[in-house]
Design an enzyme around this catalytic site. Structure first.
Site, mmCIF file in Angstrom:
data_model
loop_
_atom_site.group_PDB
_atom_site.id
_atom_site.type_symbol
_atom_site.label_atom_id
_atom_site.label_comp_id
_atom_site.label_asym_id
_atom_site.label_seq_id
_atom_site.Cartn_x
_atom_site.Cartn_y
_atom_site.Cartn_z
ATOM 1 N N ALA A 8 0.877 -1.172 0.064
ATOM 2 C CA ALA A 8 -0.008 -0.019 0.051
ATOM 3 C C ALA A 8 0.952 1.208 -0.133
ATOM 4 C CB ALA A 8 -0.928 -0.063 1.343
ATOM 5 N N LEU A 11 1.516 3.512 -5.584
ATOM 6 C CA LEU A 11 0.548 3.026 -6.628
ATOM 7 C C LEU A 11 -0.538 1.977 -6.044
ATOM 8 C CD1 LEU A 11 -0.203 2.527 -9.643
ATOM 9 C CD2 LEU A 11 1.375 0.439 -9.988
ATOM 10 N N ARG A 31 3.353 -3.618 4.782
ATOM 11 C CA ARG A 31 4.362 -4.323 6.026
ATOM 12 C C ARG A 31 4.705 -3.340 6.884
ATOM 13 N NH1 ARG A 31 10.033 -5.118 2.548
ATOM 14 N NH2 ARG A 31 10.333 -2.959 1.941
ATOM 15 N N LYS A 77 8.019 -2.660 -4.814
ATOM 16 C CA LYS A 77 9.111 -2.497 -5.598
ATOM 17 C C LYS A 77 9.757 -3.784 -6.101
ATOM 18 C CE LYS A 77 9.573 2.135 -5.911
ATOM 19 N NZ LYS A 77 10.067 2.850 -4.834
ATOM 20 N N ASN A 103 7.263 -2.243 -12.536
ATOM 21 C CA ASN A 103 8.335 -1.796 -13.973
ATOM 22 C C ASN A 103 9.448 -2.835 -13.765
ATOM 23 O OD1 ASN A 103 6.767 0.384 -14.430
ATOM 24 N ND2 ASN A 103 8.153 1.759 -13.362
ATOM 25 N N LYS A 185 8.030 -1.124 -22.040
ATOM 26 C CA LYS A 185 8.179 -0.333 -21.089
ATOM 27 C C LYS A 185 9.651 -0.214 -20.341
ATOM 28 C CE LYS A 185 5.892 1.998 -17.128
ATOM 29 N NZ LYS A 185 5.169 1.834 -15.978
ATOM 30 N N ASN A 203 12.779 14.726 -17.382
ATOM 31 C CA ASN A 203 12.662 13.922 -18.629
ATOM 32 C C ASN A 203 12.768 14.818 -19.935
ATOM 33 O OD1 ASN A 203 11.983 11.967 -16.744
ATOM 34 N ND2 ASN A 203 10.052 11.691 -17.178
ATOM 35 N N SER A 256 11.061 8.468 -11.941
ATOM 36 C CA SER A 256 10.732 7.484 -10.617
ATOM 37 C C SER A 256 12.289 7.073 -10.012
ATOM 38 C CB SER A 256 10.162 6.308 -10.794
ATOM 39 O OG SER A 256 10.633 5.416 -11.615
HETATM 40 N N1 LIG Z 1 3.971 4.980 -8.488
HETATM 41 C C1 LIG Z 1 3.955 4.788 -9.918
HETATM 42 O O1 LIG Z 1 3.252 5.600 -10.363
HETATM 43 C C2 LIG Z 1 4.019 3.690 -10.559
HETATM 44 C C3 LIG Z 1 4.837 2.750 -10.194
HETATM 45 N N2 LIG Z 1 4.866 1.564 -11.081
HETATM 46 C C4 LIG Z 1 5.763 0.240 -10.513
HETATM 47 O O2 LIG Z 1 4.940 -0.345 -9.134
HETATM 48 C C5 LIG Z 1 5.838 -0.919 -8.214
HETATM 49 C C6 LIG Z 1 5.381 0.010 -6.871
HETATM 50 O O3 LIG Z 1 5.942 1.173 -7.048
HETATM 51 P P1 LIG Z 1 5.481 2.474 -6.072
HETATM 52 O O4 LIG Z 1 3.811 2.173 -5.447
HETATM 53 O O5 LIG Z 1 5.860 3.668 -6.628
HETATM 54 O O6 LIG Z 1 6.389 2.086 -4.671
HETATM 55 P P2 LIG Z 1 6.139 2.504 -3.141
HETATM 56 O O7 LIG Z 1 7.656 2.093 -2.579
HETATM 57 O O8 LIG Z 1 5.505 3.627 -2.884
HETATM 58 O O9 LIG Z 1 5.189 1.350 -2.699
HETATM 59 C C7 LIG Z 1 5.415 0.054 -2.312
HETATM 60 C C8 LIG Z 1 4.972 -0.455 -1.059
HETATM 61 O O10 LIG Z 1 5.298 -1.776 -0.880
HETATM 62 C C9 LIG Z 1 5.340 -2.252 0.554
HETATM 63 N N3 LIG Z 1 5.999 -3.530 0.708
HETATM 64 C C10 LIG Z 1 7.000 -4.030 0.357
HETATM 65 N N4 LIG Z 1 7.173 -5.346 0.578
HETATM 66 C C11 LIG Z 1 6.006 -5.604 1.078
HETATM 67 C C12 LIG Z 1 5.495 -6.895 1.533
HETATM 68 N N5 LIG Z 1 6.227 -7.990 1.449
HETATM 69 N N6 LIG Z 1 4.285 -7.022 1.975
HETATM 70 C C13 LIG Z 1 3.358 -5.904 2.223
HETATM 71 N N7 LIG Z 1 3.926 -4.343 1.720
HETATM 72 C C14 LIG Z 1 5.116 -4.585 1.200
HETATM 73 C C15 LIG Z 1 6.448 -1.189 0.877
HETATM 74 O O11 LIG Z 1 6.628 -0.975 2.234
HETATM 75 P P3 LIG Z 1 8.057 -0.211 2.731
HETATM 76 O O12 LIG Z 1 7.448 1.234 2.988
HETATM 77 O O13 LIG Z 1 8.172 -0.661 4.195
HETATM 78 O O14 LIG Z 1 9.132 -0.096 1.667
HETATM 79 C C16 LIG Z 1 5.824 0.106 0.188
HETATM 80 O O15 LIG Z 1 4.751 0.998 1.148
HETATM 81 C C17 LIG Z 1 7.175 -0.423 -8.751
HETATM 82 O O16 LIG Z 1 7.786 -1.642 -9.476
HETATM 83 C C18 LIG Z 1 7.113 0.796 -9.830
HETATM 84 O O17 LIG Z 1 8.096 0.617 -10.592
HETATM 85 C C19 LIG Z 1 4.262 1.524 -12.199
HETATM 86 C C20 LIG Z 1 3.887 2.287 -12.637
HETATM 87 C C21 LIG Z 1 3.360 3.412 -11.890
HETATM 88 C C1 LIG Z 2 7.949 7.057 -17.970
HETATM 89 C C2 LIG Z 2 8.727 7.519 -16.808
HETATM 90 C C3 LIG Z 2 10.149 7.584 -17.368
HETATM 91 C C4 LIG Z 2 7.917 8.652 -16.677
HETATM 92 O O1 LIG Z 2 8.877 9.463 -15.700
HETATM 93 C C5 LIG Z 2 8.436 6.636 -15.909
HETATM 94 O O2 LIG Z 2 7.841 5.351 -15.968
HETATM 95 C C6 LIG Z 2 9.192 6.490 -14.713
HETATM 96 O O3 LIG Z 2 9.570 7.576 -14.130
HETATM 97 O O4 LIG Z 2 9.708 5.343 -13.990
#
Ligand SMILES: NC(=O)C1=CN([C@@H]2O[C@H](COP(=O)(O)OP(=O)(O)OC[C@H]3O[C@@H](n4cnc5c(N)ncnc54)[C@H](OP(=O)(O)O)[C@@H]3O)[C@@H](O)[C@H]2O)C=CC1
Ligand SMILES: CC(C)(CO)C(=O)C(=O)O
Length: 309
Positions: A8, A11, A31, A77, A103, A185, A203, A256
């Site tokens: 949570a 994303l 977590r 992640k 990603n 991607k 970017n 990111s």
């Molecule tokens: N943000 C975006 O706009 C986008 C993100 N993505 C991809 O989505 C993925 C997530 O990104 P994002 O949301 O930004 O990352 P964040 O770090 O904001 O969120 C990940 C969350 O997962 C939690 N976590 C990790 N391991 C566990 C587990 N075992 N059980 C429960 N919770 C857990 C983390 O906790 P803790 O805080 O303790 O680390 C953290 O709160 C990445 O691969 C990213 O590249 C793809 C498209 C768009």
């Molecule tokens: C497409 C792009 C590069 C947009 O910032 C992205 O996916 C990222 O930041 O990880």
């Protein structure tokens, strides 16, 4: 359809909020216990392009406190995917499916080894940002592509796409080339994130001069040699043109990886340029540009407290 979202963070909280608002039975698994307590007691603020409101989700720290989800969405992640497998197993109903929209590459393979034949994969350009504990921003509507790894269009995949469509966060495409979507991607992230981070650029400024354009060209060419050797079909004809278009379309963004570096967080480099360098090595192809970018980002992470200026 009962949905569980693992992670949570940015994303997960945006997708979770939109799914809950659309009336889908959705539980968040996180977590970080402080975040779980905060959100359990007060909900979380979700603002941005879809409005400003408070979401009161069901959120748990222990996945065994859930009811058996038909769909478990993994949005941790990429470096946390392996460690999240236990939570996925606890949350998943006996015939449930797993979906990764993360990603980078390797997430599908890690999950599918644990849950063979039950993992869907895809990408999303929906934008999300963590503002502070208990506050997330929906930064952009976007396209979501998902499908089966073998390209079959099944009723189960269609049901997942229909559920996600209800978020009204942008079109959801059911595709027969989900792996190609993930690799497409990947190339965009490989050609933008590490170089713009190292250059400390938004970017839009990366291809603003001939050297930046040449750098993008070299990265994309190297990626294409790997893609071709693996027989992966990308979802666009001209990847270099697409990278430049994404730079222009997201001109004001700090990518990111750059945001992770600025915040002192670990980056996903191991699943982007480093993963490409490793794929190349396995294939007996040389990939010096991706390898060097990966080493530079990993060195940057390792020398955070030694920076001058
Ligand atoms: N943000 C975006 O706009 C986008 C993100 N993505 C991809 O989505 C993925 C997530 O990104 P994002 O949301 O930004 O990352 P964040 O770090 O904001 O969120 C990940 C969350 O997962 C939690 N976590 C990790 N391991 C566990 C587990 N075992 N059980 C429960 N919770 C857990 C983390 O906790 P803790 O805080 O303790 O680390 C953290 O709160 C990445 O691969 C990213 O590249 C793809 C498209 C768009
Ligand atoms: C497409 C792009 C590069 C947009 O910032 C992205 O996916 C990222 O930041 O990880």
């Amino acid at each position: 359809m009962r949905i569980a979202i693992i992670g949570a963070g940015a994303l997960g909280s945006v997708l979770g909020g939109l799914l809950i608002e659309a009336g889908l039975d959705t539980v968040l698994i996180e977590r970080n216990k402080d975040e779980v307590n905060l959100v359990s007691n007060n909900g979380y603020r979700l603002d941005g392009v879809s409005g400003d409101r408070t979401i009161h989700p069901r959120i748990v720290a222990d996945a065994s406190d859930t009811d058996g989800a038909d769909l478990v969405m993994v949005v941790v992640k990429s470096y946390d995917t392996s460690a999240a497998i236990g939570a996925v197993r606890e949350a998943l109903a006996p015939d449930g499916l797993v979906l990764t929209l993360q990603n980078g590459i390797g997430n599908f393979e890690t999950l599918n080894a644990a849950f063979p034949g039950r993992v869907l994969l895809g990408t999303t350009t929906i934008g999300a940002m963590a503002v502070e504990p208990g506050h997330f921003k929906h930064t952009g509507f976007g396209q979501t592509h998902l499908g089966e790894a073998d390209g079959k269009i099944l009723e189960r995949t269609r049901a997942v796409a229909e559920a996600l469509e209800k978020m009204k966060a942008g079109p959801v495409h059911l595709v027969d080339n989900a792996m190609g979507c993930v690799w497409s991607k990947l190339i965009i992230n490989a050609a933008i994130n590490a170089p713009a981070t190292l250059l400390r650029l938004r970017n839009g400024d990366l291809p603003s001069n001939e050297h930046g354009k040449r750098l993008i060209h070299e990265i994309v060419e190297e990626c294409l040699r790997i893609v071709n050797a693996k027989g992966i079909k990308l979802i666009f004809d001209d990847p270099e043109e697409r990278v430049i278009a994404v730079c222009e379309g997201t001109a004001g963004n700090l990518n990111s990886m750059f945001q992770d570096v600025l915040a002192g967080r670990r980056t996903e480099i191991d699943f982007i340029n480093n993963a490409l360098a490793e794929e190349a090595e396995t294939l007996g192809i040389s990939a010096p540009v991706n390898k060097t970018l990966a080493l530079l980002i990993k060195s940057l992470e390792a020398t955070r407290d030694k920076r001058v200026g």
